[in-house]
Design a protein around this motif. Structure first.
Motif, PDB file in Angstrom:
ATOM      1  N   VAL A   1       0.843  -1.203   0.000  1.00 21.09           N
ATOM      2  CA  VAL A   1       0.000   0.000   0.000  1.00 21.09           C
ATOM      3  C   VAL A   1       0.871   1.243   0.000  1.00 21.09           C
ATOM      4  O   VAL A   1       0.616   2.226  -0.720  1.00 21.09           O
ATOM      5  CB  VAL A   1      -0.942  -0.016   1.224  1.00 21.09           C
ATOM      6  CG1 VAL A   1      -1.677   1.313   1.334  1.00 21.09           C
ATOM      7  CG2 VAL A   1      -1.930  -1.158   1.109  1.00 21.09           C
ATOM      8  N   ARG A   2       1.911   1.275   0.808  1.00 25.16           N
ATOM      9  CA  ARG A   2       2.795   2.444   0.906  1.00 25.16           C
ATOM     10  C   ARG A   2       3.484   2.712  -0.432  1.00 25.16           C
ATOM     11  O   ARG A   2       3.546   3.858  -0.909  1.00 25.16           O
ATOM     12  CB  ARG A   2       3.831   2.226   1.999  1.00 25.16           C
ATOM     13  CG  ARG A   2       4.755   3.426   2.181  1.00 25.16           C
ATOM     14  CD  ARG A   2       5.719   3.163   3.329  1.00 25.16           C
ATOM     15  NE  ARG A   2       6.566   1.991   3.075  1.00 25.16           N
ATOM     16  CZ  ARG A   2       7.677   2.032   2.323  1.00 25.16           C
ATOM     17  NH1 ARG A   2       8.051   3.150   1.716  1.00 25.16           N
ATOM     18  NH2 ARG A   2       8.382   0.937   2.143  1.00 25.16           N
ATOM     19  N   LEU A   3       4.008   1.648  -1.067  1.00 19.08           N
ATOM     20  CA  LEU A   3       4.698   1.820  -2.351  1.00 19.08           C
ATOM     21  C   LEU A   3       3.748   2.325  -3.433  1.00 19.08           C
ATOM     22  O   LEU A   3       4.109   3.170  -4.280  1.00 19.08           O
ATOM     23  CB  LEU A   3       5.335   0.491  -2.759  1.00 19.08           C
ATOM     24  CG  LEU A   3       6.530   0.046  -1.904  1.00 19.08           C
ATOM     25  CD1 LEU A   3       6.961  -1.358  -2.313  1.00 19.08           C
ATOM     26  CD2 LEU A   3       7.699   1.021  -2.058  1.00 19.08           C
ATOM     27  N   SER A   4       2.511   1.824  -3.413  1.00 16.78           N
ATOM     28  CA  SER A   4       1.520   2.263  -4.399  1.00 16.78           C
ATOM     29  C   SER A   4       1.206   3.738  -4.235  1.00 16.78           C
ATOM     30  O   SER A   4       1.094   4.501  -5.208  1.00 16.78           O
ATOM     31  CB  SER A   4       0.237   1.438  -4.277  1.00 16.78           C
ATOM     32  OG  SER A   4       0.494   0.082  -4.549  1.00 16.78           O
ATOM     33  N   ALA A   5       1.050   4.171  -2.966  1.00 15.46           N
ATOM     34  CA  ALA A   5       0.758   5.586  -2.706  1.00 15.46           C
ATOM     35  C   ALA A   5       1.913   6.470  -3.129  1.00 15.46           C
ATOM     36  O   ALA A   5       1.715   7.565  -3.708  1.00 15.46           O
ATOM     37  CB  ALA A   5       0.454   5.778  -1.231  1.00 15.46           C
ATOM     38  N   GLU A   6       3.135   6.033  -2.877  1.00 16.24           N
ATOM     39  CA  GLU A   6       4.307   6.807  -3.293  1.00 16.24           C
ATOM     40  C   GLU A   6       4.395   6.881  -4.810  1.00 16.24           C
ATOM     41  O   GLU A   6       4.756   7.924  -5.386  1.00 16.24           O
ATOM     42  CB  GLU A   6       5.578   6.188  -2.723  1.00 16.24           C
ATOM     43  CG  GLU A   6       5.734   6.380  -1.217  1.00 16.24           C
ATOM     44  CD  GLU A   6       6.973   5.673  -0.675  1.00 16.24           C
ATOM     45  OE1 GLU A   6       7.555   4.847  -1.434  1.00 16.24           O
ATOM     46  OE2 GLU A   6       7.340   5.911   0.492  1.00 16.24           O
ATOM     47  N   ALA A   7       4.059   5.779  -5.487  1.00 15.92           N
ATOM     48  CA  ALA A   7       4.099   5.764  -6.952  1.00 15.92           C
ATOM     49  C   ALA A   7       3.089   6.735  -7.534  1.00 15.92           C
ATOM     50  O   ALA A   7       3.350   7.425  -8.541  1.00 15.92           O
ATOM     51  CB  ALA A   7       3.826   4.350  -7.469  1.00 15.92           C
ATOM     52  N   ILE A   8       1.904   6.834  -6.916  1.00 12.08           N
ATOM     53  CA  ILE A   8       0.870   7.766  -7.393  1.00 12.08           C
ATOM     54  C   ILE A   8       1.390   9.190  -7.290  1.00 12.08           C
ATOM     55  O   ILE A   8       1.222  10.008  -8.206  1.00 12.08           O
ATOM     56  CB  ILE A   8      -0.424   7.585  -6.594  1.00 12.08           C
ATOM     57  CG1 ILE A   8      -1.057   6.236  -6.930  1.00 12.08           C
ATOM     58  CG2 ILE A   8      -1.400   8.727  -6.873  1.00 12.08           C
ATOM     59  CD1 ILE A   8      -2.251   5.882  -6.088  1.00 12.08           C
ATOM     60  N   LEU A   9       2.024   9.525  -6.164  1.00 11.74           N
ATOM     61  CA  LEU A   9       2.526  10.878  -5.984  1.00 11.74           C
ATOM     62  C   LEU A   9       3.642  11.213  -6.955  1.00 11.74           C
ATOM     63  O   LEU A   9       3.788  12.359  -7.422  1.00 11.74           O
ATOM     64  CB  LEU A   9       3.023  11.071  -4.548  1.00 11.74           C
ATOM     65  CG  LEU A   9       1.935  11.149  -3.467  1.00 11.74           C
ATOM     66  CD1 LEU A   9       2.568  11.177  -2.084  1.00 11.74           C
ATOM     67  CD2 LEU A   9       1.083  12.400  -3.679  1.00 11.74           C
ATOM     68  N   LYS A  10       4.471  10.211  -7.286  1.00 10.74           N
ATOM     69  CA  LYS A  10       5.614  10.460  -8.161  1.00 10.74           C
ATOM     70  C   LYS A  10       5.224  10.456  -9.640  1.00 10.74           C
ATOM     71  O   LYS A  10       6.011  10.859 -10.490  1.00 10.74           O
ATOM     72  CB  LYS A  10       6.689   9.397  -7.928  1.00 10.74           C
ATOM     73  CG  LYS A  10       7.365   9.510  -6.556  1.00 10.74           C
ATOM     74  CD  LYS A  10       8.370   8.412  -6.366  1.00 10.74           C
ATOM     75  CE  LYS A  10       9.051   8.522  -5.001  1.00 10.74           C
ATOM     76  NZ  LYS A  10      10.037   7.418  -4.788  1.00 10.74           N
ATOM     77  N   SER A  11       4.029   9.980  -9.956  1.00 15.16           N
ATOM     78  CA  SER A  11       3.652   9.852 -11.381  1.00 15.16           C
ATOM     79  C   SER A  11       3.468  11.210 -12.059  1.00 15.16           C
ATOM     80  O   SER A  11       3.653  11.347 -13.280  1.00 15.16           O
ATOM     81  CB  SER A  11       2.363   9.033 -11.510  1.00 15.16           C
ATOM     82  OG  SER A  11       1.278   9.749 -10.915  1.00 15.16           O
ATOM     83  N   GLY A  12       3.069  12.214 -11.315  1.00 17.43           N
ATOM     84  CA  GLY A  12       2.882  13.556 -11.868  1.00 17.43           C
ATOM     85  C   GLY A  12       1.592  13.721 -12.614  1.00 17.43           C
ATOM     86  O   GLY A  12       1.303  14.803 -13.141  1.00 17.43           O
ATOM     87  N   SER A  13       0.789  12.698 -12.735  1.00 17.92           N
ATOM     88  CA  SER A  13      -0.457  12.751 -13.520  1.00 17.92           C
ATOM     89  C   SER A  13      -1.694  12.837 -12.623  1.00 17.92           C
ATOM     90  O   SER A  13      -2.803  12.628 -13.082  1.00 17.92           O
ATOM     91  CB  SER A  13      -0.569  11.523 -14.426  1.00 17.92           C
ATOM     92  OG  SER A  13      -0.549  10.345 -13.631  1.00 17.92           O
ATOM     93  N   THR A  14      -1.471  13.119 -11.358  1.00 13.85           N
ATOM     94  CA  THR A  14      -2.607  13.145 -10.438  1.00 13.85           C
ATOM     95  C   THR A  14      -3.096  14.571 -10.273  1.00 13.85           C
ATOM     96  O   THR A  14      -2.345  15.538 -10.358  1.00 13.85           O
ATOM     97  CB  THR A  14      -2.202  12.615  -9.069  1.00 13.85           C
ATOM     98  OG1 THR A  14      -1.115  13.396  -8.566  1.00 13.85           O
ATOM     99  CG2 THR A  14      -1.769  11.160  -9.152  1.00 13.85           C
TER     100      THR A  14
END
Length: 683
Positions: free
Chosen positions: A471-484
């Motif tokens: 869950v933590r890695l997924s949340a970090e990936a969302i923040l780093k994607s730049g498309s949110t």
């Protein structure tokens, strides 16, 4: 010159005059011969000579009647002498032997006198000697008769007293029976009373005859009145007009016009334990024989009374012991030495075994009590704690599994010790047994519950880490994607915050499990600059709590060897605890002090103090502060427990001080180095 005329010097004295003039010589010669016999050796000289001077005077007077023709008598002296000898324990043969020695001494000394001065008129001398022998024979006969009669009366009375005392142990029951025997043994006695001593007071305990109406509460002080005087002077006393004598305080005696009153102290050894009195309505005095009989019976009553008091005390102590044993919640059993005979077991002992007490006659009979060793072997008779105590061993807190009378198993905690007499010999052994069956069952259940809980927590916390990391890695990936968009980014940060809290909770659970099951929290010592580490932790706390103020004070050097990650955990937990339990807008203070071989860390916050009843348990796991102290704290209540475990793993200590005026301060003291770095002062 006639027979009654004066004697000229150098001529034979009359026998009567010789007895008077030579009385001291006669008594000295008689005492010398009497002392050669065992029965008289224990008597003092006054007691040995007793009434003999008066007896010699009376004999001289009666021999002189041969010359004067007057009438004379012995006036009861032979009886008195015989009764005195009876009282000191002489038998009849010994009394007669004393008289024979006295006769022989007088005649032998008179014969020496006659040989020295001449016989004078032989016929007169023979008549005097014959008269003397007649008087002496009569005196001996009277003494022997009186002795025999009184002894018979005394034996009969003593037998009746012993019979009256049989089967009776309560004083108020048998004392009147004994006094009734005295009353019936003497015709001239109309009443008998007995007052017993209680410290310095004499209290009426029994009375028969005319005084039976006397108040049982009648009391006198020792030394007060006639009875008190008898007790104080420790000797018999007699009054001849008791009703009018000021010494008499007994109202019944005064009202009944009592004449003769005779009192005798009851003694045991050197102690006066009471006073017995007898009184007469008609006689002004009691005969020597009656007084001797009374004294003898009182002596017997003294012995019976002392024995009864001992029995009464023994029974009272036995009742007290029985009450104690009956009410004790602990089983007690006693065995005689050396046989091992089980003689006593209380109700609790029977309740533990769930069968009646078995009076085993010897050690072999102990097989009826079934005990089981941890390996399943049965207890042998000599292995029981009480059997070991019979051999002089003291057994402490021995847990024994037993097979009870109803077929169930139980667990007892047994202690035993030998009982010794004044010479140190083992006379018995005692064992106490406490039924700890329920306690052991509860203890085992608690152990299983704790073990299950801690293993469960360890397993759960370990297994939760993998999905939480995902869950933590997924949340970090969302923040780093730049498309949110902003909303999605806010949700992702919320997820990261929640996962961080979950991570800390899981870490606490793992640390708790290690502390409980793994021998303590492990630490990895390495060189650390504590001030720098503290500043780093405070920066993290300021980032997470931007509205709060953190202050740091430090003085000295703070280099040492500690586990930096674990000590950061200590700083973080103490800081978070201070934040949770202090009002908004108040600072949290961190203070570091150099104390030489140790360093001290203090974390202080203001706010309501920790309740006094919670302080002893503040470092226990799952402890949460009472409501009303600051904010509602999150977490499992393991933070302070983990802090304590880490501090102890470093060889340090942690304490807490909390008052309304000063706030709350946690103080941690750590040695700079572990045991492997310690050096002697010479190094």
């Amino acid at each position: 010159m006639g027979e009654g005329g004066p004697q000229r010097p150098g001529r034979r004295m009359r026998l009567c005059d010789f007895i008077r003039v030579s009385q001291s010589l006669i008594l000295a010669e008689w005492e010398r011969e009497a002392r050669s016999h065992p029965y008289s050796q224990g008597l003092s000289r006054p007691r040995l000579l007793d009434h003999l001077p008066d007896l010699l005077d009376r004999m001289a007077n009666m021999v002189e009647t041969l010359h004067t023709g007057e009438r004379q008598s012995m006036e009861g002296l032979p009886e008195v002498h015989a009764l005195e000898r009876l009282e000191v324990g002489y038998d009849l043969e010994q009394v007669a032997h004393e008289y024979a020695l006295l006769r022989a001494c007088i005649l032998r000394l008179y014969e020496v006198h006659a040989e020295q001065v001449g016989m004078g008129e032989p016929a007169v001398m023979l008549r005097e000697v014959r008269r003397f022998n007649q008087i002496f024979d009569a005196a001996v006969s009277t003494a022997v008769t009186c002795y025999a009669r009184t002894r018979e009366r005394t034996l009969v009375a003593l037998d009746r007293i012993s019979e009256a005392a049989l089967g009776t142990e309560v004083l108020d029951t048998f004392l009147p029976k004994l006094l009734r025997v005295i009353l019936e043994s003497t015709e001239s006695v109309d009443s008998v009373t007995l007052m017993l001593r209680e410290e310095n007071t004499l209290r009426m305990r029994a009375s028969v005859g005319v005084e039976e109406a006397l108040d049982a509460g009648f009391r006198l002080q020792v030394g007060e009145g006639f009875v008190g005087k008898v007790a104080a002077e420790r000797r018999p006393l007699e009054l001849h007009a008791a009703a009018t004598d000021p010494l008499v305080k007994n109202p019944v005696l005064r009202a009944r016009s009592i004449r003769a009153l005779y009192g005798v102290p009851l003694s045991h050894g050197s102690d006066v334990i009471g006073v017995a009195t007898m009184s007469s309505l008609t006689a002004a005095s009691f005969s020597t024989e009656d007084k001797l009989l009374f004294r003898t019976m009182v002596q017997r009553i003294s012995a019976l009374l002392f024995q009864a008091r001992l029995q009464e005390r023994e029974q009272s102590q036995r009742r007290l012991l029985d009450a104690i044993l009956t009410q004790l919640p602990v089983g007690v059993a006693v065995a005689e030495a050396p046989s091992g005979h089980l003689i006593l077991g209380n109700q609790a002992f029977e309740d533990i075994w769930r069968h009646p007490f078995i009076h085993s006659p010897d050690l072999e009979g102990y097989r009826k009590y079934r005990g089981i060793h941890p390996d399943g072997r049965p207890f042998e008779p000599q292995e029981w704690p009480i059997a070991r105590a019979l051999q002089g061993e003291v057994v402490h807190a021995m847990e024994i599994c037993i097979l009870r009378g109803d077929g169930t198993r139980g667990v007892t905690l047994q202690n035993s010790a030998p009982l010794r007499d004044a010479q140190g010999r083992i006379i018995a052994a005692v064992v106490t047994a406490l039924d700890i069956t329920d306690h052991k069952a509860a203890e085992e259940q608690q152990r299983r519950t704790v073990e299950f809980r801690e293993r469960f927590l360890g397993i759960v916390s370990h297994d939760l880490r993998n999905p939480l990391n995902a869950v933590r890695l997924s949340a970090e990936a969302i923040l780093k994607s730049g498309s949110t968009n902003p909303g999605q980014a806010r949700n992702a940060r919320r997820i990261l915050g929640s996962t961080e809290r979950m991570r800390r909770m899981i870490a606490d659970l793992l640390d708790f499990t290690r502390g409980q099951l793994g021998g303590g929290i492990p630490v990895n010592r390495q060189p650390v600059e504590l001030l720098q580490l503290t500043r780093h932790v405070l920066e993290e706390l300021e980032t997470g709590h931007p509205g709060r103020v953190f202050r740091l004070e430090a003085s000295g050097q703070f280099l040492g060897e500690w586990d930096p990650d674990r000590f950061a955990q200590v700083l973080g937990n103490l800081g978070k605890n201070a934040l949770d339990y202090s009002p908004e807008g108040t600072p949290v203070d961190f203070r570091l002090r150099d104390e030489g071989a140790t360093v001290c860390l203090e974390v202080h916050n203001e706010g309501a103090p920790i309740p006094a009843h919670e302080l002893p348990y503040i470092f226990e796991p799952y402890q949460r502060a009472a409501t009303g102290r600051g904010h509602s704290a999150s977490g499992l209540g393991l933070g302070l427990f983990i802090v304590q475990q880490i501090v102890q793993a470093h060889g340090g200590t942690i304490t807490v001080h909390s008052t309304e005026a000063e706030g709350t301060t946690f103080a941690v003291r750590l040695p700079r180095y572990g045991a492997r770095h310690e050096r002697s002062p010479e190094a």
